[in-house]
Design a protein around this motif. Structure first.
Motif, PDB file in Angstrom:
ATOM      1  N   LEU A   1       5.661 -15.896  -2.760  1.00  0.00           N
ATOM      2  CA  LEU A   1       5.435 -14.505  -2.333  1.00  0.00           C
ATOM      3  C   LEU A   1       5.049 -13.627  -3.516  1.00  0.00           C
ATOM      4  O   LEU A   1       4.119 -12.825  -3.441  1.00  0.00           O
ATOM      5  N   ILE A   2       5.734 -13.800  -4.605  1.00  0.00           N
ATOM      6  CA  ILE A   2       5.453 -12.954  -5.776  1.00  0.00           C
ATOM      7  C   ILE A   2       4.083 -13.265  -6.350  1.00  0.00           C
ATOM      8  O   ILE A   2       3.317 -12.366  -6.699  1.00  0.00           O
ATOM      9  N   LEU A   3       3.761 -14.557  -6.461  1.00  0.00           N
ATOM     10  CA  LEU A   3       2.439 -14.911  -6.996  1.00  0.00           C
ATOM     11  C   LEU A   3       1.326 -14.373  -6.102  1.00  0.00           C
ATOM     12  O   LEU A   3       0.278 -13.937  -6.574  1.00  0.00           O
ATOM     13  N   GLY A   4       1.519 -14.400  -4.786  1.00  0.00           N
ATOM     14  CA  GLY A   4       0.510 -13.854  -3.869  1.00  0.00           C
ATOM     15  C   GLY A   4       0.316 -12.371  -4.081  1.00  0.00           C
ATOM     16  O   GLY A   4      -0.818 -11.855  -4.038  1.00  0.00           O
ATOM     17  N   MET A   5       1.403 -11.634  -4.331  1.00  0.00           N
ATOM     18  CA  MET A   5       1.288 -10.195  -4.610  1.00  0.00           C
ATOM     19  C   MET A   5       0.495  -9.947  -5.882  1.00  0.00           C
ATOM     20  O   MET A   5      -0.353  -9.050  -5.943  1.00  0.00           O
ATOM     21  N   LEU A   6       0.739 -10.757  -6.906  1.00  0.00           N
ATOM     22  CA  LEU A   6       0.013 -10.577  -8.169  1.00  0.00           C
ATOM     23  C   LEU A   6      -1.470 -10.895  -8.000  1.00  0.00           C
ATOM     24  O   LEU A   6      -2.336 -10.220  -8.571  1.00  0.00           O
ATOM     25  N   ASP A   7      -1.806 -11.931  -7.231  1.00  0.00           N
ATOM     26  CA  ASP A   7      -3.232 -12.253  -6.982  1.00  0.00           C
ATOM     27  C   ASP A   7      -3.928 -11.110  -6.264  1.00  0.00           C
ATOM     28  O   ASP A   7      -5.080 -10.774  -6.574  1.00  0.00           O
TER      29      ASP A   7
ATOM     30  N   ALA B   1       0.821  -1.214   0.000  1.00  0.00           N
ATOM     31  CA  ALA B   1       0.000   0.000   0.000  1.00  0.00           C
ATOM     32  C   ALA B   1       0.853   1.260   0.000  1.00  0.00           C
ATOM     33  O   ALA B   1       0.330   2.355  -0.263  1.00  0.00           O
ATOM     34  N   PHE B   2       2.128   1.122   0.340  1.00  0.00           N
ATOM     35  CA  PHE B   2       2.983   2.307   0.463  1.00  0.00           C
ATOM     36  C   PHE B   2       4.190   2.270  -0.487  1.00  0.00           C
ATOM     37  O   PHE B   2       4.745   3.303  -0.820  1.00  0.00           O
ATOM     38  N   ILE B   3       4.621   1.067  -0.918  1.00  0.00           N
ATOM     39  CA  ILE B   3       5.782   0.924  -1.805  1.00  0.00           C
ATOM     40  C   ILE B   3       5.297   0.359  -3.130  1.00  0.00           C
ATOM     41  O   ILE B   3       4.484  -0.567  -3.168  1.00  0.00           O
ATOM     42  N   ALA B   4       5.768   0.926  -4.231  1.00  0.00           N
ATOM     43  CA  ALA B   4       5.360   0.456  -5.552  1.00  0.00           C
ATOM     44  C   ALA B   4       5.811  -0.991  -5.759  1.00  0.00           C
ATOM     45  O   ALA B   4       6.882  -1.400  -5.298  1.00  0.00           O
ATOM     46  N   LEU B   5       4.978  -1.733  -6.483  1.00  0.00           N
ATOM     47  CA  LEU B   5       5.256  -3.152  -6.703  1.00  0.00           C
ATOM     48  C   LEU B   5       6.571  -3.370  -7.459  1.00  0.00           C
ATOM     49  O   LEU B   5       7.352  -4.259  -7.103  1.00  0.00           O
ATOM     50  N   PRO B   6       6.860  -2.600  -8.514  1.00  0.00           N
ATOM     51  CA  PRO B   6       8.169  -2.798  -9.190  1.00  0.00           C
ATOM     52  C   PRO B   6       9.353  -2.591  -8.251  1.00  0.00           C
ATOM     53  O   PRO B   6      10.347  -3.311  -8.334  1.00  0.00           O
ATOM     54  N   SER B   7       9.242  -1.638  -7.353  1.00  0.00           N
ATOM     55  CA  SER B   7      10.359  -1.392  -6.429  1.00  0.00           C
ATOM     56  C   SER B   7      10.576  -2.594  -5.517  1.00  0.00           C
ATOM     57  O   SER B   7      11.723  -2.968  -5.211  1.00  0.00           O
ATOM     58  N   ILE B   8       9.461  -3.203  -5.075  1.00  0.00           N
ATOM     59  CA  ILE B   8       9.596  -4.373  -4.208  1.00  0.00           C
ATOM     60  C   ILE B   8      10.261  -5.515  -4.960  1.00  0.00           C
ATOM     61  O   ILE B   8      11.208  -6.159  -4.458  1.00  0.00           O
ATOM     62  N   LEU B   9       9.817  -5.769  -6.210  1.00  0.00           N
ATOM     63  CA  LEU B   9      10.404  -6.865  -6.993  1.00  0.00           C
ATOM     64  C   LEU B   9      11.870  -6.595  -7.307  1.00  0.00           C
ATOM     65  O   LEU B   9      12.719  -7.497  -7.243  1.00  0.00           O
ATOM     66  N   GLN B  10      12.162  -5.346  -7.674  1.00  0.00           N
ATOM     67  CA  GLN B  10      13.545  -4.993  -7.984  1.00  0.00           C
ATOM     68  C   GLN B  10      14.454  -5.204  -6.783  1.00  0.00           C
ATOM     69  O   GLN B  10      15.559  -5.732  -6.900  1.00  0.00           O
ATOM     70  N   ARG B  11      13.944  -4.832  -5.586  1.00  0.00           N
ATOM     71  CA  ARG B  11      14.756  -4.973  -4.370  1.00  0.00           C
ATOM     72  C   ARG B  11      14.993  -6.459  -4.059  1.00  0.00           C
ATOM     73  O   ARG B  11      16.097  -6.851  -3.645  1.00  0.00           O
ATOM     74  N   ILE B  12      14.002  -7.271  -4.335  1.00  0.00           N
ATOM     75  CA  ILE B  12      14.165  -8.701  -4.078  1.00  0.00           C
ATOM     76  C   ILE B  12      15.166  -9.317  -5.058  1.00  0.00           C
ATOM     77  O   ILE B  12      16.041 -10.109  -4.676  1.00  0.00           O
TER      78      ILE B  12
END
Length: 1430
Positions: free
Chosen positions: A1239-1245, A1211-1222
Motif C-alpha cells: 500500500l505504501i509503495l503504491g502511494m509513493l508511485d 487528494a484530501f488527506i496529507a500523505l504524512p498524516s496517512i502514514l503516521q495514522r497507519i
C-alpha cells in the motif's frame, strides 16, 4: 491606273473528261452545289432540325472601339490571360457564366498527354451514323509529286492550295499545278530560284482561279498567272527581311492580299498596275513586336453572297498567342472585336475558320476559333445602324487538343487532333459522328517555317513551340472537300451521300445498322446528310424505296444463311434474330402490303421462318399496332398457335383481331371446344353484335350443378368491402373483379367470367376490353336487364323455378353478384329506365331470397347488406317495405351469428347516419345493439340523446376502442358547446370508473385528472383502494420522467401525498427510490427519512441525511453497512468458490468513497480525517485478523480495495498524516509493516507519476506559448506580394490614377484594388462597428452566401503611389491583464492551421466566433512593420 488582275488571257477550260475515278468522286460535290444556291443549301441544312441557337449572348456595342494602334501598344504577357484595355468591349464574365458545358466524345487511347483530358467515352458512333466520310488517295497527284522529287529535284511537298485547280508547293521552291483530272498543267518556278528563296511555305489561289501567290521560307513572295504560267510579280520588300512567310491569303478583292510572317507581323498587300507596270504596296496591320500573330483568316463569300452586307467590310480574323482580333479592312481600318483565350496550353495551335450559316432565317458569317480543347463560335451580324454586332454561340468542349479545324458545311465540322485523328462533329448537337485515323497520310508539318530555320531561327520561343504542331499549309478545303498533304501523297475527304453511307454498311454485311441508318434518314434525324433534297414527303419516299429493297434483300439473306436444316433450335434462333427486324421496319414504313405479300411469301418457303414470322406478329396485335391482317395470314396465325397448343395466346390474339373476314362459326366452335370463353364472347359481340347468346351458353353450363345442390363459389374474386365507382369499369382488373383460373372447376371460371361480362355490358364496356359502340349501349343494357329478369329461360323444363338467371347468379356467388348490381346502380343513377330496372331487380331479389329457403343465412345477409347500403344513399330511389327494416335489424343484430361483426355494425351505422333512424323504435334499437355488442351504434344513439356519460361505458366495453375513452372525456370537458351539467355527468362517470381508467392507462388517467380536476386529486386517491393502482397513478402523476404533459408547479399537491407515494415506492420499487427522489420536489426530509428507515433502505437514508446536511450521520450509515458486508466475508467458508458478497462490498465502498469525495471540499482537515480514517480502518480490519500462515481467500481483493481507498483519500488527506495514522496502529507499530508495504509503495508511485505529469505539462505550455508568440510576430511583420500591377476591377494599373485620396488595397490572395473600385462593388462589411474589406474576385467566386467568411480569409494592406504600408483591421498594443494566458494559447492554437489565409489581426467574422482578439479591451504590444519608400 488599272486594277489587277488582267483577264485578257485567262482561260478556264478545265472541264476535260475525267480519267481517274477517285478524283471524279472528290469533285462531285462541287457539281452538285451548282444545282441550287449556296444559301438554299445552308438553309436546308440549318432548318432540317430544331435550331439550338436560341440563347445568344450579345457582346455589348462600343461607341469608340479601340484603335489598331492602341492594341499594338499593349503588352502581351504569355503567362497571363489578355486583359482588355476597355473592359466594356467584351463582357467576359457574362459569357463565362452563361456558357454551355457540352459533353464530348472519345476515340481510342493514344497515349499522349491529351489523354489526361479524356473524361468519358460514348458508344461507337459507327453503329449510329455509319461511315460519314469517304477518304481516298489522289493517286495521280501523289505519283507525280514523288516523280518530281526524283526527276527534277523538286523536293518534298510543303504546302497545298485548292480551288478548281490544285497547287502543291515543294521544299525546293517549285509550285506544281494540277487540274481536276490530276494532270500536271504547270510547274512554276525553278530549283535555282528555290535555292535563293528557300522552300515554298504558303500558297493562295484567288477566287476566279487566275492568280497564285507563293510565300517562301526566306520571306519572298511571288505571283503567277495560272492561265499562262507567267511570273507576274516577285515581291521582296513587303515585310521585314529575315522572316519566313507563314500565311499568304487572297481576299475577295483580287487586288488585296494578306500575309503573315514568322516575326508575328501581319501586312496588307495591295496590287496595282500603273502604266503597264505591276506594283505592290504593303501596309503593316499588326506588329509582331507587340504580340505575335500565327494565324490569319479573311472572310470569303460565295458568289451567291457577294451582296451580303458584311462583305463590304472585308473582315479579317487574326489569332495571336494570347487573343484573337477581328478587323475590318474596308472602308477604313477598324477593330471590331478582341477576345482573349484565357488559360490554355502554350503548345496548342491557334485556329480560325469562317463559314456562312443560317440562324433564325438569316444567313450570316460565323467565326470558329480555338486554341487547345475548347472551340468558340462567334456569329457576326450587321445591325440597322451599320455597326457590326457579335454574339457568342454555344461553345464546344473537347477531350483532345486540336491542330486543325475545317467547316465541311454549315452543320458539320471536321477536327484534327494532335495524334492525327479526325473527328467529324455535328455542330448544333455537338455529337461526334465518326472518328478516322489518318496517320497513313504522313501529314506535312510547317514547323521549320515557324522556327524560321531558313533565316537563322530568329523567332520567339513561344512561336517556335506553337510551330511544333502547325499544319496550316498542309490542309485545304474547297467545295465541301478537304485535301490533306502528306510527305508523298495527297488525300481528299468528303461527306458520303446518304445512299453511299447505307451501301457502305451493306457491303460490310451490317444490314440491321443499314436499316437503322436509313430509318434515321427517313425520319429526318440523321446528321451530315448529303444527297437528300426537296420536301419531306419526297425525301421519305426516296428513302422508303431504298429500305424496301434492303428489306427484301434481308429476307433473302435470312433464308440463304439459314444454318443446317436438321438443327431446329439453331434455325429458330437464326430467324428470331432476323425476322423481327423485317417486321419492325415494314410496320414502321406502314407497308403491310409488303409484309403480307412479298416478305411473307418468301419466308413461307421455310416452315421454321414462317412460324417465327407468325409469332413475331403477336406483340403487335396485342398492342393494337397491327390491324387489318389478311385473312390468309390470320388463318395461318391461328392454325400455327393451335398446332403448338398455345390456346391462351390464340384467345389473346382473337380479341384484338378484326374477325369479320373469318369463318365465325368455325371460330366459335374452336373457342368452345378449347374453353376460350373470352374469345367466344368477343366473336359474338364484334362479329354478330350479339350480346345475349354468350350469356345463355354460360348459364346452361353453370345452372345444372347449382340446381342440383352443388356449391360453386366465385371466391376467386378479389373481395371488396365496398364496391368501387362504376367509372372504374373496363377490363377485368379495373372492375375490381380479378379472375384467377381454377383448373379443377371450369364452372367456377365460367361463372366468374359471366359476372364480369354482365357488369361490362351494363356499364357500356366491351368484354374483355374496349368500349361498346355508343349507338348500341342503350340497346345492350336493355337486353341484359330484360335477360336477367326473365321469368323463365328458353326451353325451360316444367319444374324450373321463376327468375332462373338471377337465382343462378345468387346461388353462384351472392356477394359478387350484388357488387356487380351495386356498381351498375351507381353508374346509372340518373337514367330513368335504369332506375325502373333497379326497383324491379330489388323486388325480384327480395322475392327470390326472402320467400325461398334455399339460401343460407349468410346469403340472405348479403342481400340485406346490399339493401342497407342502397337505402343509406342520400339520393336513394328504391322503395322497400318498412317491415323489411325490422328484418334487416333482426338479422344484423342477431347474436347467433358472430361472423362479420364489424361489417354488420358498419352497415347498420351507415343506415342510421343516412337517416334510417326514423324507421326504427329507438329504445328497441338500443336494446338490440347492446345485446349484439354494437357499441358504435350505442354511441351514435346516446349522442343523439346527449347522454354523453353513457358513451363512456360504450368505450370501456369495446376492446377495439377502449383506449380512445381518454380522448373522448378530454374533448367533452375541454371543447366548448357542452353544458355544465353534461360535463359534470361525464366527470362523475369517469370518477365511478377511475379504477378501470387507471388500470387501462395510468399515464392517460393521471394526465386527465391533472388537466381538468387538479384540486380533486385527494378524492381520486381515496377512490383508488387498490394499492398497486394507486402507486401507478401517483407515479404517473408525480414522476416527470413518466412523460405526463402537465406543469408540475400548477399541481398544488400536498407533501402528504408525495410522502404517500414515496412509501408506496419503497414497497413496490425500492431500487428506484433514490433516482425518483432526485427528481421529486416538495417532500419533507424528516418524514421521508422516517419512511426509509421504516423499510430499512440504508442508501436512501444516507442520501437524505446528506441532503439534510448531516454528513457524518450519512457516513456512519454507509460505514455500518460496509462493515456488515465485510463481516459477512470474514464469516464466509474458505472453500466457497462463488461469493456475491464481495461485489456488494465493492459497490458499498465505492458509494461511501463518493460520499466522502462529494463533501470533503466543504470540511476542515479534522472533519475530513473523521470521514476517511474510519473508512480506511474498516477496510484494513479484515487484513489484521488474517495471519500470514492462513491468509483469507479474499485478502488480495481486499488489499486492492484498500489501495483504492488510499488513492481516493490522498487528494484530501496529507500523505504524512496517512502514514503516521497507519504507523500508530498498535498492530503495525509492532513490526507487521510487511502487510502494508504494498500500500505504501503504491502511494509513493502515484506521487512520482503526478509530479512528473505536472513538470511535463508546464514545459509543454511554455513551449507552445513561445511558438505561438513567434508565429504571431511573424504574421505581423510579413509583407504582401500582389500578383499583378493593375486593379482587378477596373483593369487599370494602380499608378495611372492620380487621386491621392484613393488608396490601394492588397489582399493576401494576390488581388489588388483601388479603394474606390471596391466601394463601388460594395465589398465592405461591418463587424463590431469596424469596416472590413473583402476581396471582390474571391467573394464572387464563392456565391453561396459566404461573404462574411471570405472577409476573414484574406490578408489586406494598402498601397499608395508614394509608400507601402500595412493597414491591419485592429490595432494591437498593450495587453489586457483580464485575458488569461491559456485562453490566448487556445485561440492561437485554433488559428494556427489557417494562418496563411487569415487576415492580419486574427479577426474572424460571424456571430458564432467570439474571438478574444476582437474584444475592444484586447491590445497586444507589437512592433509595426517598417515603412518602405518608393
Amino acid at each position: 491606273m488599272e486594277n489587277e488582275p488582267d483577264h485578257e488571257n485567262v482561260e478556264q477550260s478545265l472541264c476535260a473528261k475525267t480519267t481517274d475515278e477517285e478524283l471524279n468522286k472528290s469533285f462531285s460535290l462541287e457539281a452538285s452545289l451548282s444545282k441550287f444556291s449556296y444559301i438554299d443549301l445552308d438553309k436546308e441544312l440549318e432548318f432540317r432540325n430544331d435550331l439550338i441557337d436560341d440563347k445568344e449572348f450579345d457582346i455589348p456595342q462600343v461607341d469608340t472601339p479601340p484603335t489598331l494602334e492602341s492594341i499594338l501598344n499593349e503588352t502581351d504577357d504569355e503567362d497571363e490571360s489578355f486583359v482588355l484595355e476597355d473592359p466594356t468591349l467584351l463582357n467576359i464574365d457574362t459569357i463565362d457564366s452563361h456558357s454551355y458545358d457540352t459533353s464530348s466524345v472519345a476515340s481510342s487511347d493514344s497515349g499522349d498527354r491529351t489523354n489526361l483530358k479524356r473524361k468519358k467515352k460514348l458508344p461507337d458512333s459507327f453503329s449510329l451514323h455509319g461511315s460519314v466520310m469517304r477518304h481516298s488517295l489522289l493517286k495521280g497527284i501523289s505519283a507525280q509529286i514523288v516523280s518530281a522529287a526524283d526527276k527534277v529535284d523538286a523536293g518534298l511537298p510543303t504546302a497545298i492550295a485548292v480551288s478548281s485547280l490544285i497547287a502543291v508547293g515543294t521544299s525546293h521552291g517549285l509550285a506544281l499545278i494540277f487540274d481536276q483530272n490530276q494532270a500536271l498543267r504547270l510547274c512554276l518556278g525553278s530549283t535555282s530560284v528555290g535555292g535563293q528563296y528557300g522552300a515554298i511555305s504558303a500558297l493562295s489561289i484567288n477566287n476566279d482561279c487566275s492568280r497564285l501567290l507563293c510565300g517562301f521560307a526566306k520571306g519572298q513572295i511571288t505571283m503567277w498567272d495560272l492561265a499562262s504560267g507567267k511570273l507576274l510579280r516577285s515581291i521582296t520588300d513587303a515585310h521585314p527581311p529575315g522572316t519566313a512567310i507563314l500565311h499568304i491569303k487572297f481576299t475577295d478583292d483580287p487586288t488585296l492580299a494578306i500575309c503573315n510572317d514568322s516575326g508575328g507581323s501581319v501586312f496588307e498587300l495591295t496590287f496595282k498596275r500603273v502604266m503597264g507596270v505591276r506594283t505592290c504596296e504593303s501596309r503593316c496591320l499588326f506588329s509582331g513586336s507587340k504580340g505575335e500573330v500565327c494565324c490569319i483568316e479573311p472572310l470569303h463569300s460565295k458568289p451567291e453572297l457577294k451582296d451580303h452586307p458584311i462583305t463590304q467590310f472585308s473582315l479579317l480574323a487574326m489569332a495571336s498567342l494570347t487573343k484573337i482580333l477581328v478587323i475590318g479592312l474596308k472602308p477604313s481600318l477598324k477593330v471590331w472585336m478582341t477576345f482573349p483565350y484565357g488559360r490554355m496550353d502554350p503548345s496548342s495551335v491557334p485556329l480560325l475558320a469562317w463559314h456562312f450559316v443560317a440562324v433564325h432565317n438569316y444567313v450570316n458569317p460565323m467565326l470558329a476559333f480555338c486554341r487547345g480543347d475548347v472551340v468558340h463560335f462567334l456569329l457576326v451580324k450587321r445591325d440597322e445602324s451599320g455597326a457590326i454586332h457579335v454574339t457568342k454561340q454555344k461553345h464546344l468542349h473537347l477531350y483532345y487538343d486540336l491542330i486543325n479545324f475545317t467547316w465541311i458545311n454549315s452543320r458539320t465540322i471536321v477536327l484534327l487532333d494532335s495524334v492525327e485523328k479526325l473527328h467529324v462533329i455535328d455542330r448544333q448537337t455537338q455529337e461526334e459522328l465518326e472518328t478516322v485515323e489518318i496517320s497513313e497520310v504522313q501529314l506535312v508539318y510547317n514547323s521549320s517555317h515557324f522556327k524560321s530555320l531558313a533565316t537563322g531561327g530568329n523567332v520567339s520561343q513561344a512561336l517556335a513551340l506553337v510551330g511544333e504542331k502547325a499544319c496550316y499549309q498542309s490542309i485545304s478545303s474547297y467545295g465541301g472537300q478537304i485535301f490533306y498533304l502528306g510527305t508523298k501523297s495527297v488525300y481528299v475527304m468528303m461527306l458520303r451521300s446518304w445512299r453511299e453511307r447505307v451501301d457502305h454498311l451493306l457491303k460490310q454485311d451490317c444490314l440491321t445498322e443499314a436499316l437503322a441508318l436509313a430509318w434515321s434518314f427517313h425520319e429526318g434525324k440523321a446528321k451530315a446528310v448529303v444527297g437528300l433534297s426537296g420536301d419531306a414527303s419526297k425525301r421519305k419516299a426516296i428513302v422508303a424505296d431504298r429500305m424496301v429493297e434492303i428489306l427484301l434483300h434481308y429476307a433473302d439473306r435470312a433464308l440463304k444463311k439459314c444454318p443446317d436444316q436438321g438443327k431446329i433450335q439453331v434455325m429458330e434462333q437464326h430467324f428470331q434474330d432476323m425476322v423481327p427486324v423485317i417486321v419492325d421496319y415494314c410496320l414502321l414504313l406502314q407497308r403491310k402490303d409488303l409484309l403480307f405479300s412479298q416478305v411473307y411469301d418468301k419466308l413461307s418457303e421455310n416452315s421454321v421462318a414462317k412460324g417465327v414470322f407468325l409469332e413475331c406478329l403477336e406483340p403487335y396485335i396485342l398492342s393494337d399496332k397491327l390491324v387489318g391482317i389478311t385473312p390468309q395470314v390470320m388463318k395461318d396465325l391461328i392454325v400455327h398457335f393451335q398446332d403448338k397448343k398455345l390456346m391462351e395466346n390464340v384467345e389473346a390474339l382473337i380479341v384484338h383481331m378484326d374477325i369479320t373476314s373469318l369463318d365465325i362459326q368455325q371460330i366459335v366452335l374452336m373457342c368452345w371446344e378449347n374453353r376460350l370463353y373470352d374469345a367466344m364472347i368477343y366473336v359474338y359481340n364484334r362479329g354478330m353484335n350479339e350480346f345475349i347468346s354468350p350469356m345463355e351458353k354460360l348459364f346452361r353450363v353453370i345452372a345444372p350443378p347449382l340446381n342440383a345442390g352443388k356449391t360453386l363459389t366465385g371466391a376467386d374474386y378479389r373481395r371488396m368491402e365496398k364496391p368501387p365507382s362504376a367509372s372504374m369499369l373496363g377490363t377485368q382488373t379495373a372492375l375490381g373483379l380479378r379472375l384467377q383460373t381454377s383448373s379443377d372447376d371450369e364452372q367456377v371460371v365460367m361463372g366468374n367470367k359471366l359476372l364480369v361480362y354482365i357488369s361490362c355490358c351494363l356499364a357500356g364496356r366491351a368484354y374483355p376490353l374496349g368500349d361498346i359502340p355508343e349507338d348500341l349501349v342503350p340497346l345492350v343494357k336493355n337486353q341484359v336487364f330484360e335477360f336477367l329478369i326473365r321469368l323463365h329461360s328458353t326451353e325451360a323444363p316444367p319444374e324450373e323455378e321463376i327468375y332462373p338467371y338471377i337465382r343462378t347468379l345468387l346461388h353462384f356467388d351472392t356477394r359478387e353478384f350484388l357488387n356487380v348490381l351495386a356498381l351498375t346502380f351507381e353508374d346509372f343513377k340518373n337514367d330513368k329506365q335504369a332506375v325502373e330496372y333497379q326497383q324491379r331487380i330489388v323486388d325480384i331479389l327480395l322475392k327470390v331470397m326472402v320467400e325461398n329457403s334455399d339460401f343460407t343465412p349468410s346469403q340472405v345477409g348479403c342481400l340485406f347488406t346490399f339493401l342497407a347500403r342502397q337505402l343509406a344513399k342520400p339520393d336513394n330511389t328504391l322503395f322497400v317495405n318498412r317491415t323489411l327494416f325490422d328484418q334487416v335489424l333482426e338479422f344484423l343484430c342477431s347474436p347467433d351469428d358472430d361472423s362479420r361483426h364489424s361489417e354488420r355494425q358498419q352497415v347498420l351505422l351507415e343506415l342510421l347516419q343516412a337517416g334510417g333512424i326514423v324507421q326504427f323504435e329507438e329504445s328497441r334499437l338500443i336494446r338490440m345493439a347492446e345485446k349484439a355488442e354494437f357499441y358504435q351504434i350505442c354511441e351514435f344513439m346516446y349522442e343523439q340523446e346527449h347522454q354523453y356519460d353513457r358513451i363512456i361505458d360504450c368505450y370501456l366495453r369495446d376492446p377495439l376502442r377502449e383506449e380512445e375513452v381518454f380522448n373522448y372525456i378530454h374533448n367533452i370537458l375541454s371543447i366548448p358547446g357542452y353544458s355544465v351539467e353534461e360535463k359534470q355527468s361525464v366527470w362523475q362517470k369517469a370518477m365511478d370508473h377511475i379504477e378501470e381508467l387507471v388500470a387501462l392507462k395510468p399515464c392517460k388517467a393521471a394526465e386527465l385528472v391533472a388537466t381538468h380536476f387538479s384540486e380533486q386529486i385527494e378524492t381520486v386517491i381515496k377512490k383508488l383502494q387498490n394499492q398497486v393502482l394507486l402507486f401507478k397513478f401517483l407515479r404517473s402523476l408525480l414522476d416527470p420522467r413518466e412523460g405526463i404533459h402537465v406543469n408540475q408547479e400548477s399541481l398544488q399537491i400536498s407533501p402528504c401525498i408525495i410522502e404517500q407515494f414515496i412509501e408506496l415506492l419503497c414497497q413496490f420499487s425500492p431500487n428506484h427510490v433514490i433516482e425518483t427522489l432526485q427528481v421529486l420536489e416538495c417532500y419533507r426530509l424528516e418524514e421521508t427519512i422516517q419512511i426509509t428507515q421504516k423499510y430499512q433502505l440504508c442508501e436512501v437514508t444516507a442520501y437524505l441525511l446528506e441532503k439534510k446536511g448531516d454528513i457524518h450521520g450519512a457516513f456512519l450509515i454507509m460505514l455500518k453497512r460496509l462493515q456488515s458486508k465485510l463481516q459477512e466475508i470474514i464469516r464466509q467458508d474458505k472453500n466457497t468458490k462463488e461469493d456475491p458478497s464481495l461485489k456488494d462490498v465493492e459497490e458499498t465502498m465505492v458509494e461511501t468513497i463518493a460520499l466522502c469525495q462529494r463533501n470533503s471540499h466543504n470540511l476542515n482537515q479534522q472533519q475530513r480525517e473523521a470521514l476517511w480514517f474510519p473508512l480506511l480502518e474498516a477496510m484494513m480490519a479484515p487484513q489484521k485478523l488474517s495471519s500470514s500462515a492462513s491468509p483469507h481467500p479474499h485478502s488480495e481483493a481486499l488489499k486492492s480495495l484498500t489501495m483504492q481507498v488510499l488513492n481516493s483519500m490522498a487528494a484530501f488527506i496529507a500523505l504524512p498524516s496517512i502514514l503516521q495514522r497507519i504507523l500508530q496502529d498498535p498492530v503495525y507499530g509492532k513490526g507487521k509493516l510487511g502487510e502494508i508495504q504494498g500500500l505504501i509503495l503504491g502511494m509513493l508511485d502515484t506521487f512520482n507519476y503526478e509530479q512528473t505529469l505536472l513538470e511535463t505539462t508546464t514545459s509543454l505550455l511554455n513551449q507552445d506559448l513561445h511558438w505561438s508568440l513567434c508565429n504571431l510576430r511573424a504574421s505581423v511583420t510579413r509583407g504582401l506580394n500582389p500578383k499583378q500591377d493593375y486593379c482587378s476591377i477596373c483593369l487599370q494599373q494602380y499608378k495611372r490614377r492620380q487621386e491621392m485620396a484613393d488608396e490601394i488595397i492588397v489582399f493576401s490572395c494576390g488581388h489588388l484594388y483601388h479603394s474606390f473600385c471596391l466601394q463601388s462593388k460594395e465589398c465592405t462589411i461591418e463587424i463590431e462597428g469596424q469596416t472590413r474589406w473583402t476581396c471582390y474576385k474571391c467573394s464572387s467566386s464563392n456565391k453561396a452566401g459566404k461573404l462574411s467568411e471570405n472577409s476573414s480569409e484574406v490578408k489586406k494592406g494598402r498601397i499608395t503611389p508614394s509608400q507601402v504600408k500595412m493597414s491591419p483591421s485592429c490595432h494591437l498594443s498593450k495587453g489586457d491583464p483580464a485575458i488569461k494566458k491559456l485562453a490566448l494559447l487556445t485561440e492561437l492554437s485554433q488559428n494556427r492551421s489557417g494562418e496563411s489565409c487569415r487576415p492580419f489581426g486574427g479577426s474572424q467574422s460571424g456571430p458564432a466566433f467570439n474571438s478574444i482578439f476582437q474584444k475592444e479591451n484586447f491590445q497586444l504590444q507589437l512592433i509595426p512593420p517598417p515603412v518602405t519608400e518608393d
